[in-house]
Design a protein around this motif. Structure first.
Motif, PDB file in Angstrom:
ATOM      1  N   LEU A  13       0.826  -1.206   0.000  1.00 18.03           N
ATOM      2  CA  LEU A  13       0.000   0.000   0.000  1.00 18.03           C
ATOM      3  C   LEU A  13       0.864   1.261   0.000  1.00 18.03           C
ATOM      4  CD1 LEU A  13      -2.796  -1.105   2.495  1.00 18.03           C
ATOM      5  CD2 LEU A  13      -3.076  -0.642   0.051  1.00 18.03           C
ATOM      6  N   ALA A  14       1.986   1.219   0.704  1.00 18.96           N
ATOM      7  CA  ALA A  14       2.898   2.362   0.702  1.00 18.96           C
ATOM      8  C   ALA A  14       3.496   2.570  -0.681  1.00 18.96           C
ATOM      9  CB  ALA A  14       4.007   2.150   1.737  1.00 18.96           C
ATOM     10  N   LEU A  15       3.878   1.481  -1.343  1.00 16.55           N
ATOM     11  CA  LEU A  15       4.430   1.587  -2.694  1.00 16.55           C
ATOM     12  C   LEU A  15       3.354   2.036  -3.677  1.00 16.55           C
ATOM     13  CD1 LEU A  15       6.903   1.175  -4.483  1.00 16.55           C
ATOM     14  CD2 LEU A  15       6.226  -1.228  -4.772  1.00 16.55           C
ATOM     15  N   LEU A  16       2.118   1.579  -3.472  1.00 21.57           N
ATOM     16  CA  LEU A  16       1.005   2.020  -4.312  1.00 21.57           C
ATOM     17  C   LEU A  16       0.846   3.534  -4.233  1.00 21.57           C
ATOM     18  CD1 LEU A  16      -1.586   1.099  -5.992  1.00 21.57           C
ATOM     19  CD2 LEU A  16      -2.800   1.262  -3.807  1.00 21.57           C
ATOM     20  N   ASP A  17       0.907   4.082  -3.035  1.00 19.25           N
ATOM     21  CA  ASP A  17       0.765   5.530  -2.870  1.00 19.25           C
ATOM     22  C   ASP A  17       1.897   6.285  -3.556  1.00 19.25           C
ATOM     23  OD1 ASP A  17      -1.548   5.219  -1.389  1.00 19.25           O
ATOM     24  OD2 ASP A  17      -0.516   5.231   0.541  1.00 19.25           O
ATOM     25  N   GLU A  18       3.056   5.653  -3.614  1.00 18.59           N
ATOM     26  CA  GLU A  18       4.232   6.307  -4.202  1.00 18.59           C
ATOM     27  C   GLU A  18       4.254   6.214  -5.727  1.00 18.59           C
ATOM     28  OE1 GLU A  18       9.085   5.640  -4.327  1.00 18.59           O
ATOM     29  OE2 GLU A  18       7.906   4.804  -2.671  1.00 18.59           O
ATOM     30  N   THR A  19       3.915   5.056  -6.271  1.00 14.30           N
ATOM     31  CA  THR A  19       4.108   4.822  -7.702  1.00 14.30           C
ATOM     32  C   THR A  19       2.814   4.642  -8.484  1.00 14.30           C
ATOM     33  OG1 THR A  19       4.219   2.402  -7.515  1.00 14.30           O
ATOM     34  CG2 THR A  19       6.252   3.628  -7.141  1.00 14.30           C
ATOM     35  N   GLY A  20       1.690   4.399  -7.798  1.00 18.44           N
ATOM     36  CA  GLY A  20       0.465   4.044  -8.502  1.00 18.44           C
ATOM     37  C   GLY A  20       0.453   2.564  -8.833  1.00 18.44           C
ATOM     38  N   LEU A  21      -0.699   2.084  -9.283  1.00 17.64           N
ATOM     39  CA  LEU A  21      -0.846   0.656  -9.534  1.00 17.64           C
ATOM     40  C   LEU A  21       0.094   0.168 -10.631  1.00 17.64           C
ATOM     41  CD1 LEU A  21      -2.312  -1.942  -8.859  1.00 17.64           C
ATOM     42  CD2 LEU A  21      -4.136  -1.277 -10.445  1.00 17.64           C
ATOM     43  N   ASP A  22       0.295   0.975 -11.660  1.00 20.80           N
ATOM     44  CA  ASP A  22       1.158   0.537 -12.766  1.00 20.80           C
ATOM     45  C   ASP A  22       2.604   0.372 -12.333  1.00 20.80           C
ATOM     46  OD1 ASP A  22      -1.024   0.544 -14.456  1.00 20.80           O
ATOM     47  OD2 ASP A  22      -0.677   2.582 -15.183  1.00 20.80           O
ATOM     48  N   GLY A  23       3.004   1.061 -11.278  1.00 23.25           N
ATOM     49  CA  GLY A  23       4.379   0.948 -10.808  1.00 23.25           C
ATOM     50  C   GLY A  23       4.577  -0.101  -9.736  1.00 23.25           C
ATOM     51  N   LEU A  24       3.482  -0.740  -9.314  1.00 27.78           N
ATOM     52  CA  LEU A  24       3.567  -1.751  -8.262  1.00 27.78           C
ATOM     53  C   LEU A  24       3.900  -3.106  -8.878  1.00 27.78           C
ATOM     54  CD1 LEU A  24       3.126  -2.740  -5.338  1.00 27.78           C
ATOM     55  CD2 LEU A  24       0.684  -2.948  -5.883  1.00 27.78           C
ATOM     56  N   THR A  25       5.123  -3.564  -8.670  1.00 25.60           N
ATOM     57  CA  THR A  25       5.541  -4.887  -9.120  1.00 25.60           C
ATOM     58  C   THR A  25       6.102  -5.653  -7.931  1.00 25.60           C
ATOM     59  OG1 THR A  25       7.824  -4.241  -9.634  1.00 25.60           O
ATOM     60  CG2 THR A  25       6.158  -3.916 -11.376  1.00 25.60           C
ATOM     61  N   MET A  26       6.122  -6.948  -8.049  1.00 24.50           N
ATOM     62  CA  MET A  26       6.675  -7.764  -6.970  1.00 24.50           C
ATOM     63  C   MET A  26       8.159  -7.467  -6.775  1.00 24.50           C
ATOM     64  SD  MET A  26       3.989  -9.299  -5.916  1.00 24.50           S
ATOM     65  CE  MET A  26       4.120 -10.888  -5.059  1.00 24.50           C
ATOM     66  N   ARG A  27       8.869  -7.215  -7.855  1.00 27.02           N
ATOM     67  CA  ARG A  27      10.299  -6.906  -7.743  1.00 27.02           C
ATOM     68  C   ARG A  27      10.518  -5.606  -6.978  1.00 27.02           C
ATOM     69  NH1 ARG A  27      13.570  -3.542 -10.061  1.00 27.02           N
ATOM     70  NH2 ARG A  27      12.035  -2.919 -11.637  1.00 27.02           N
ATOM     71  N   ARG A  28       9.767  -4.555  -7.350  1.00 26.24           N
ATOM     72  CA  ARG A  28       9.931  -3.267  -6.673  1.00 26.24           C
ATOM     73  C   ARG A  28       9.473  -3.346  -5.224  1.00 26.24           C
ATOM     74  NH1 ARG A  28       8.163   1.778 -10.383  1.00 26.24           N
ATOM     75  NH2 ARG A  28       9.255   2.833  -8.675  1.00 26.24           N
ATOM     76  N   ALA A  37      12.249 -10.781  -4.325  1.00 26.03           N
ATOM     77  CA  ALA A  37      10.852 -10.923  -4.725  1.00 26.03           C
ATOM     78  C   ALA A  37      10.336 -12.327  -4.416  1.00 26.03           C
ATOM     79  CB  ALA A  37      10.695 -10.615  -6.214  1.00 26.03           C
ATOM     80  N   SER A  38      11.220 -13.318  -4.491  1.00 25.88           N
ATOM     81  CA  SER A  38      10.800 -14.698  -4.222  1.00 25.88           C
ATOM     82  C   SER A  38      10.261 -14.869  -2.806  1.00 25.88           C
ATOM     83  CB  SER A  38      11.965 -15.655  -4.447  1.00 25.88           C
ATOM     84  OG  SER A  38      13.071 -15.312  -3.615  1.00 25.88           O
ATOM     85  N   ALA A  39      10.739 -14.023  -1.862  1.00 29.31           N
ATOM     86  CA  ALA A  39      10.260 -14.114  -0.485  1.00 29.31           C
ATOM     87  C   ALA A  39       8.796 -13.730  -0.365  1.00 29.31           C
ATOM     88  CB  ALA A  39      11.110 -13.224   0.421  1.00 29.31           C
ATOM     89  N   LEU A  40       8.334 -12.873  -1.283  1.00 25.22           N
ATOM     90  CA  LEU A  40       6.935 -12.432  -1.241  1.00 25.22           C
ATOM     91  C   LEU A  40       5.994 -13.563  -1.620  1.00 25.22           C
ATOM     92  CD1 LEU A  40       7.343  -8.962  -3.006  1.00 25.22           C
ATOM     93  CD2 LEU A  40       7.458  -9.475  -0.562  1.00 25.22           C
ATOM     94  N   TYR A  41       6.475 -14.461  -2.481  1.00 26.77           N
ATOM     95  CA  TYR A  41       5.615 -15.556  -2.947  1.00 26.77           C
ATOM     96  C   TYR A  41       5.379 -16.617  -1.873  1.00 26.77           C
ATOM     97  CZ  TYR A  41       6.030 -13.497  -7.572  1.00 26.77           C
ATOM     98  OH  TYR A  41       5.962 -12.629  -8.652  1.00 26.77           O
ATOM     99  N   ARG A  42       6.077 -16.517  -0.772  1.00 31.58           N
ATOM    100  CA  ARG A  42       5.769 -17.407   0.346  1.00 31.58           C
ATOM    101  C   ARG A  42       4.441 -17.016   0.990  1.00 31.58           C
ATOM    102  NH1 ARG A  42      11.762 -16.636   2.938  1.00 31.58           N
ATOM    103  NH2 ARG A  42      12.958 -17.654   1.258  1.00 31.58           N
ATOM    104  N   HIS A  43       4.056 -15.764   0.814  1.00 28.56           N
ATOM    105  CA  HIS A  43       2.802 -15.276   1.386  1.00 28.56           C
ATOM    106  C   HIS A  43       1.706 -15.112   0.327  1.00 28.56           C
ATOM    107  CE1 HIS A  43       4.711 -14.449   5.236  1.00 28.56           C
ATOM    108  NE2 HIS A  43       5.705 -13.850   4.602  1.00 28.56           N
ATOM    109  N   PHE A  44       2.098 -14.785  -0.906  1.00 25.54           N
ATOM    110  CA  PHE A  44       1.127 -14.548  -1.974  1.00 25.54           C
ATOM    111  C   PHE A  44       1.588 -15.284  -3.223  1.00 25.54           C
ATOM    112  CE2 PHE A  44       0.906 -10.845   0.833  1.00 25.54           C
ATOM    113  CZ  PHE A  44      -0.437 -10.866   1.152  1.00 25.54           C
TER     114      PHE A  44
END
Length: 212
Positions: A13-28, A37-44
């Motif tokens: 949500l913090a990154l969304l506020d900063e970059t918008g939806l188009d800028g929200l990637t798992m890598r960023r 980014a692979s650590a995020l896939y343990r949760h999602f």
């Protein structure tokens, strides 16, 4: 640091506020949280699963406590709170759009809204449809509202309005140049008038090209 699911949603949500939806990637997002980014896939399992959790968090912020009163006044309050929840985050409406999740707060908002209309006298099926229609209006209006805000922030909104004003009459131009809050309230009033009509008229299926 142990990366928890809630921390991932907070960071997203913090990154969304900063970059918008188009800028929200798992890598960023991973970079922002200081993990791969692979650590995020343990949760999602995928980005959409993350977006669903973000949508749930946005809807969780809505206060569903309503003061006693007429159903339409309480409906106005709920719709307004939904809009404000979407506006709290950049592209919040785009995140919630299409998030057909069975998460607790997503379902609770729908159930609360539908119960309000059932108490007013709408049959359960029509109450659910009415909630869907109004929710889609709120989300769609807010998507356009947030897109306009991005154009204003980017400096291109005045140029677009100048070009539009050169081609449109004053009435058509006013639809784009109006205060978003005022236009939202007017559209919502149209929906409530439609629901009042449904309450006063026995429901009969409407057909289009022979198909219900």
């Amino acid at each position: 640091m142990l990366l928890r699911k809630a921390n991932v949603v907070d960071g997203a949500l913090a990154l969304l506020d900063e970059t918008g939806l188009d800028g929200l990637t798992m890598r960023r997002l991973g970079e922002a949280l200081g993990v791969r980014a692979s650590a995020l896939y343990r949760h999602f399992s995928c980005k959409q699963a993350l977006l669903d959790a973000m949508a749930e968090r946005i809807l969780e912020s809505i206060d569903l406590t309503l003061e006693p009163g007429p159903w339409d006044e309480r409906g106005l309050v709920l719709a307004g709170r939904l809009r404000h929840a979407l506006l709290r985050h950049r592209d919040g409406a785009r995140v919630v759009a299409g998030a057909y999740t069975a998460e607790a707060h997503t379902v609770l908002f729908g159930n609360t809204s539908a119960a309000l209309l059932r108490e007013a006298g709408l049959p359960p099926r029509q109450a659910a449809w009415a909630v869907m229609a109004v929710s889609q209006y709120v989300i769609g209006h807010t998507i356009e509202e947030q897109a306009r805000a991005d154009l204003v922030d980017g400096g291109s909104w005045p140029r677009r309005m100048e070009a539009f004003a050169a081609l449109a009459d004053d009435v058509a131009f006013s639809a784009f140049d109006a205060d978003p809050q005022e236009r939202f309230a007017y559209g919502l009033r149209l929906f409530l008038n439609g629901i009042r009509h449904e309450l006063a008229t026995p429901y009969a299926p409407q057909y289009c090209n022979g198909t219900p």
